[in-house]
Design a protein around this motif. Structure first.
Motif, PDB file in Angstrom:
ATOM      1  N   SER A 104      33.445  37.466  45.690  1.00  8.39           N
ATOM      2  CA  SER A 104      32.880  38.603  44.956  1.00  8.39           C
ATOM      3  C   SER A 104      33.095  38.410  43.457  1.00  8.39           C
ATOM      4  O   SER A 104      33.953  37.628  43.040  1.00  8.39           O
ATOM      5  CB  SER A 104      33.534  39.911  45.429  1.00  8.39           C
ATOM      6  N   PRO A 105      32.370  39.155  42.630  1.00  9.72           N
ATOM      7  CA  PRO A 105      32.473  38.955  41.174  1.00  9.72           C
ATOM      8  C   PRO A 105      33.740  39.557  40.580  1.00  9.72           C
ATOM      9  O   PRO A 105      34.423  40.368  41.219  1.00  9.72           O
ATOM     10  CB  PRO A 105      31.231  39.673  40.639  1.00  9.72           C
ATOM     11  N   VAL A 106      34.053  39.148  39.358  1.00 10.78           N
ATOM     12  CA  VAL A 106      35.123  39.776  38.580  1.00 10.78           C
ATOM     13  C   VAL A 106      34.485  40.500  37.398  1.00 10.78           C
ATOM     14  O   VAL A 106      33.375  40.172  36.973  1.00 10.78           O
ATOM     15  CB  VAL A 106      36.164  38.753  38.077  1.00 10.78           C
ATOM     16  N   TYR A 107      35.199  41.509  36.891  1.00 10.56           N
ATOM     17  CA  TYR A 107      34.671  42.333  35.807  1.00 10.56           C
ATOM     18  C   TYR A 107      35.685  42.396  34.675  1.00 10.56           C
ATOM     19  O   TYR A 107      36.883  42.594  34.907  1.00 10.56           O
ATOM     20  CB  TYR A 107      34.390  43.760  36.292  1.00 10.56           C
ATOM     21  N   ILE A 168      41.740  42.110  34.233  1.00 10.74           N
ATOM     22  CA  ILE A 168      40.346  42.123  34.684  1.00 10.74           C
ATOM     23  C   ILE A 168      40.315  42.607  36.127  1.00 10.74           C
ATOM     24  O   ILE A 168      41.353  42.677  36.797  1.00 10.74           O
ATOM     25  CB  ILE A 168      39.690  40.731  34.559  1.00 10.74           C
ATOM     26  N   SER A 169      39.129  42.958  36.604  1.00  6.97           N
ATOM     27  CA  SER A 169      38.998  43.542  37.939  1.00  6.97           C
ATOM     28  C   SER A 169      38.257  42.591  38.867  1.00  6.97           C
ATOM     29  O   SER A 169      37.255  41.984  38.480  1.00  6.97           O
ATOM     30  CB  SER A 169      38.245  44.867  37.850  1.00  6.97           C
ATOM     31  N   PHE A 170      38.775  42.472  40.082  1.00  7.64           N
ATOM     32  CA  PHE A 170      38.094  41.696  41.113  1.00  7.64           C
ATOM     33  C   PHE A 170      37.347  42.659  42.022  1.00  7.64           C
ATOM     34  O   PHE A 170      37.958  43.502  42.697  1.00  7.64           O
ATOM     35  CB  PHE A 170      39.092  40.867  41.932  1.00  7.64           C
ATOM     36  N   ASN A 171      36.012  42.565  42.013  1.00  5.86           N
ATOM     37  CA  ASN A 171      35.143  43.359  42.882  1.00  5.86           C
ATOM     38  C   ASN A 171      35.345  44.867  42.689  1.00  5.86           C
ATOM     39  O   ASN A 171      35.124  45.649  43.614  1.00  5.86           O
ATOM     40  CB  ASN A 171      35.372  42.979  44.354  1.00  5.86           C
ATOM     41  N   LYS A 172      35.827  45.251  41.499  1.00 10.89           N
ATOM     42  CA  LYS A 172      36.110  46.655  41.189  1.00 10.89           C
ATOM     43  C   LYS A 172      37.124  47.265  42.161  1.00 10.89           C
ATOM     44  O   LYS A 172      37.144  48.481  42.382  1.00 10.89           O
ATOM     45  CB  LYS A 172      34.813  47.481  41.193  1.00 10.89           C
ATOM     46  N   GLU A 173      37.950  46.384  42.748  1.00 11.10           N
ATOM     47  CA  GLU A 173      38.935  46.856  43.722  1.00 11.10           C
ATOM     48  C   GLU A 173      40.359  46.445  43.370  1.00 11.10           C
ATOM     49  O   GLU A 173      41.305  47.209  43.588  1.00 11.10           O
ATOM     50  CB  GLU A 173      38.590  46.305  45.124  1.00 11.10           C
ATOM     51  N   ALA A 614      23.577  53.709  38.953  1.00 13.35           N
ATOM     52  CA  ALA A 614      23.593  54.720  40.018  1.00 13.35           C
ATOM     53  C   ALA A 614      24.869  54.655  40.856  1.00 13.35           C
ATOM     54  O   ALA A 614      25.323  55.684  41.377  1.00 13.35           O
ATOM     55  CB  ALA A 614      22.371  54.546  40.915  1.00 13.35           C
ATOM     56  N   PHE A 615      25.469  53.474  40.988  1.00 12.66           N
ATOM     57  CA  PHE A 615      26.680  53.309  41.814  1.00 12.66           C
ATOM     58  C   PHE A 615      27.753  52.614  40.975  1.00 12.66           C
ATOM     59  O   PHE A 615      28.095  51.451  41.219  1.00 12.66           O
ATOM     60  CB  PHE A 615      26.357  52.490  43.063  1.00 12.66           C
ATOM     61  N   PRO A 616      28.320  53.313  39.981  1.00 12.13           N
ATOM     62  CA  PRO A 616      29.248  52.672  39.033  1.00 12.13           C
ATOM     63  C   PRO A 616      30.563  52.214  39.653  1.00 12.13           C
ATOM     64  O   PRO A 616      31.224  51.339  39.096  1.00 12.13           O
ATOM     65  CB  PRO A 616      29.488  53.775  37.987  1.00 12.13           C
ATOM     66  N   ASN A 617      30.938  52.778  40.785  1.00 12.30           N
ATOM     67  CA  ASN A 617      32.221  52.428  41.409  1.00 12.30           C
ATOM     68  C   ASN A 617      32.081  51.369  42.493  1.00 12.30           C
ATOM     69  O   ASN A 617      33.032  51.086  43.218  1.00 12.30           O
ATOM     70  CB  ASN A 617      32.884  53.680  41.995  1.00 12.30           C
ATOM     71  N   GLN A 618      30.874  50.810  42.644  1.00 13.93           N
ATOM     72  CA  GLN A 618      30.632  49.788  43.656  1.00 13.93           C
ATOM     73  C   GLN A 618      30.132  48.509  42.995  1.00 13.93           C
ATOM     74  O   GLN A 618      29.519  48.550  41.924  1.00 13.93           O
ATOM     75  CB  GLN A 618      29.577  50.258  44.671  1.00 13.93           C
TER      76      GLN A 618
END
Length: 765
Positions: A104-107, A168-173, A614-618
């Motif tokens: 999954s992506p990182v942010y 940084i965040s991995f997959n927003k999780e 539309a889905f900022p937390n996903q």
């Protein structure tokens, strides 16, 4: 200096033919140098690691019911560490790396990065021989939620700021702390992560199977302290593995080590492509060189008198030979300028075709490739005609030179015609295979992961996507064809396993959305109903009586309500697979399929932007299904582009050689043609005579080239389990088209003199 002056004057005097030489040599050099450079580049894979000769990759070989399966580079997780513990006197370090747990992506804030990452242990950098620029990976990668970034990714994320300590965040999780950086790796290596996440980050969340019991999804490496016989090393590794793996009557496993440098160049498709690209490169270089020789020799009758004048003025054989070598050198130099111009002005296309950047192809350690190709061209293209020109007697100044030199020209023309038929035939095969119908329509289809947590959120997501003005249609499934699907064993009535079948859960409109064909019955509309493909029916030996039958699956007993026409699963490299299509009862399955309206690229960007808002937390991101298929078929696409360019280049080169040959023949035989016309010969008879003269060379040459294309094309097609049908009609068509092109070229060049007043030709004599 006088020699160079005379050479320049000769080049200016024959500028029309010299322009043809420069263009044909420029195209030929461009293609042959690119092909040879790509071959050498592929042989340099994985030499970027420090002391790469001591680095070995581990491979799995599973045995099922006593039958060994092909070696796999994805192996059980505990193998590398167990080998290090058991063989410390031989193994310096060992490392495991997982790709799928961190795909999954990182942010960085709201900015998404999809760069390639691995989850690896604390000895990863030490084992691989990758230079660490900052941080202590041996200590830090033992902690959870830690990440190391490559220098280029760190710069891209933080714009040159010090990344150490950044979150940084991995997959927003998962929040990850940057603890270090390492040197960016070049393109020519098989393990090239842009980021390395600590293994405890996934262990602590119980992701993946890292044990001796299955879980063969890890890439693992060992670094040796000393040289050891490879067979002896693998014997000792196997002893360690057999001490730890669980005993089973049905399954067995062997782990073996191979030098990491043999990983990429040991792939069957790489070896096959290397051989074919070598054949292509040699063919183009050979034809380019012989074309230059042919054009040069064809000018013999025109230049014989000037050479006689030079000899009357005191020039010896060596002087004339040297002048011609100077002439060849200048023409090749101009051709190299043309090559550089083409490469840099069409850089993006060239890099896409070769699947490598120009800086990588022509790195200092590989600069010998273009130098070597140029030297071969210079020696052969200069020496052969140079010797012929230097032997022209001084008496040629007093009489007309009429020697046709067909002993040279016709074999050279034969080779060029055969080369055109060979390249064009091979191109035809590659184009047909690349464009083979997969059995479904991926045009303008995009796929994204559905992360909606509950039924209400799934329904809201469906309404959102359906309401977008640029979305044409929507469906949903749990996987997609080119991904290969998951598998399940299909038993008979007694419970004995018959074969493994692929399966998917889809919505009712999925088959129509994908453009698949229903051969019998209908699609499943409720749980307990399934559709199967034709290959499934063949494996079950049911014949045509299929509808209403039931089979046992992991979902229980299900009823077959439809038969789907076979479609490609997991690419054309894999054989036809049986398939079971289940009904998915929910609003959206794991994957959302959308077919977008045109303009596709612009609408895909809008979709990803609107979905992220539309889905900022996903983590939401859609990718083109066509692009996914193209990525899996990338080596074929690259080879298609290479053969297409090669065919265009070699066709142009050969036609230039043919034009030079015809011009020389017309000049040599102008009096003969005029006398024939005076004696009553019609224009058609003159054209027929000249065409037949070329056909005696071209027909057997085209047949030989087509047979060569059939043989090499067959070798190339061996990598595919699913291929196009009989290729014989296509080879015949290619041969006919090549012959028509040759005849058309002859007629277009001879039409004027065949219809010319013969008095003019006789007067010119």
């Amino acid at each position: 200096m006088k020699q160079i002056y005379y050479v320049i004057q000769a080049l200016i005097h024959g500028r029309s033919s010299n322009i043809i030489k420069v263009v044909s040599l420029g195209l030929g050099l461009t293609m042959s140098i690119l092909l040879f450079s790509r071959v050498v580049y592929e042989q340099s894979f994985d030499t970027c690691f420090k002391d790469h000769d001591k680095l070995y990759q581990l491979w799995n070989i599973w045995t099922v019911n006593g039958e060994p399966l092909p070696p796999s580079e994805y192996i059980i997780g505990a193998a590398a560490g167990g080998i290090l513990d058991a063989m410390p006197e031989i193994v310096e370090s060992a490392a495991s790396a997982g790709i799928w747990p961190v795909s999954s992506p990182v942010y960085n804030g709201s900015v998404r990065f999809d760069d390639f990452k691995v989850a690896a242990d604390s000895l990863f950098f030490q084992t691989m021989g990758i230079e660490v620029l900052s941080g202590d990976p041996v200590r830090e990668l033992q902690q959870k939620d830690v990440i190391f970034l490559s220098k280029d990714l760190a710069d891209k994320m933080f714009g040159g700021e010090n990344p150490i300590g950044k979150i940084i965040s991995f997959n927003k999780e998962i929040e990850l702390t940057v603890k270090g950086t390492y040197a960016a790796l070049p393109e020519n290596c098989t393990m090239r992560p842009k980021a390395v996440i600590s293994l405890p980050s996934i262990w602590s969340r119980r992701i993946g199977n890292y044990s001796w019991n299955g879980g063969d999804s890890w890439k693992e490496y060992i670094r040796l302290k000393q040289d050891i016989d490879l067979d002896e090393l693998n014997k000792r590794i196997d002893m360690v593995v057999q001490q730890h793996i669980p005993r089973s009557d049905k399954f067995g496993i062997t782990v073996m080590a191979k030098p990491v440098r043999d990983t990429y160049r040991g792939y069957d498709e790489v070896k096959r492509m290397r051989n074919i690209m070598l054949i292509l490169g040699i063919s183009i270089l050979f034809i380019t060189t012989l074309n230059y020789v042919l054009i040069s020799i064809s000018s013999l009758s025109r230049r014989a008198k000037s050479i006689g004048v030079h000899k009357c003025s005191g020039a010896g054989t060596g002087t004339v030979f040297g002048m011609f070598m100077w002439e060849t050198g200048i023409i090749i130099l101009l051709s190299l300028f043309l090559m550089v111009f083409l490469m840099f002005n069409f850089r993006e296309f060239v890099e896409d075709t070769t699947a490598a950047k120009l800086e990588s192809l022509f790195a200092v350690e590989r600069i010998w490739v273009p130098l070597g190709v140029t030297a071969v061209l210079f020696l052969i293209g200069g020496v052969l005609p140079g010797r012929i020109f230097s032997k022209i007697p001084v008496t040629q100044v007093f009489r007309r030179y009429t020697e046709g030199k067909k002993g040279w020209k016709r074999p050279l023309l034969f080779i060029q015609f055969a080369g055109v038929a060979f390249i064009c035939g091979l191109m035809c095969v590659v184009m047909l295979q690349y464009n083979k119908d997969p059995g479904y329509n991926p045009e303008r289809v995009v796929i994204g992961i559905n992360n909606a947590p509950d039924a209400e959120a799934r329904l809201a997501a469906r309404h959102f996507y359906e309401g977008l003005p640029y979305v044409e249609a929507l469906t949903s499934a749990t996987s997609y064809p080119s991904n290969g699907y998951s598998g399940q064993m299909i038993p008979d009535e007694k419970g004995t396993s018959l074969f493994s079948s692929r399966y998917d859960f889809t919505q009712e409109n999925y088959v129509a959305f994908m453009g698949m064909a229903i051969q019998q019955g209908r699609v499943p509309r409720e749980s307990g109903e399934v559709a199967v493909n034709e290959e499934f029916v063949r494996r079950m030996h049911w014949g045509k009586d299929v509808l209403g039958k039931s089979i046992q699956t992991e979902e229980g007993r299900v009823k077959i309500v439809g038969v789907i026409k076979d479609f490609n699963i997991d690419g054309f490299y894999s054989e036809l697979k049986p398939f079971v299509l289940h009904h998915h009862p929910r609003d959206l399955a794991d994957l959302v399929y959308l077919r977008l309206k045109e303009p596709f690229g612009e609408n895909l960007q809008k979709l990803n932007r609107d979905a992220a808002e539309a889905f900022p937390n996903q983590t939401v991101g859609f990718e083109s299904l066509e692009q996914k298929m193209a990525d899996s078929y990338n080596s074929v696409r690259v080879f298609r582009n290479a053969t297409l360019l090669a065919a265009i280049a070699i066709l142009f080169i050969t036609l230039m050689g043919l034009i030079g040959y015809i011009n020389d023949e017309l000049q040599r035989r102008s009096k003969e043609i005029a006398i024939r016309k005076v004696n009553g010969a019609e224009s058609f008879a003159i054209l027929e005579m000249l065409v037949q003269d070329v056909l005696w060379i071209s027909f057997p040459a085209v047949v030989a080239g087509t047979l060569g294309a059939w043989y090499v094309g067959g070798l190339w097609m061996e990598q595919f389990a699913v291929t196009v049908g009989s290729l014989v009609p296509y080879y015949v068509c290619v041969a006919i088209v090549v012959l028509i092109l040759i005849v058309s070229c002859v007629i277009s060049k001879t039409w004027r003199i065949a219809n010319e007043n013969p008095v003019k030709s006789i007067k010119s004599e």
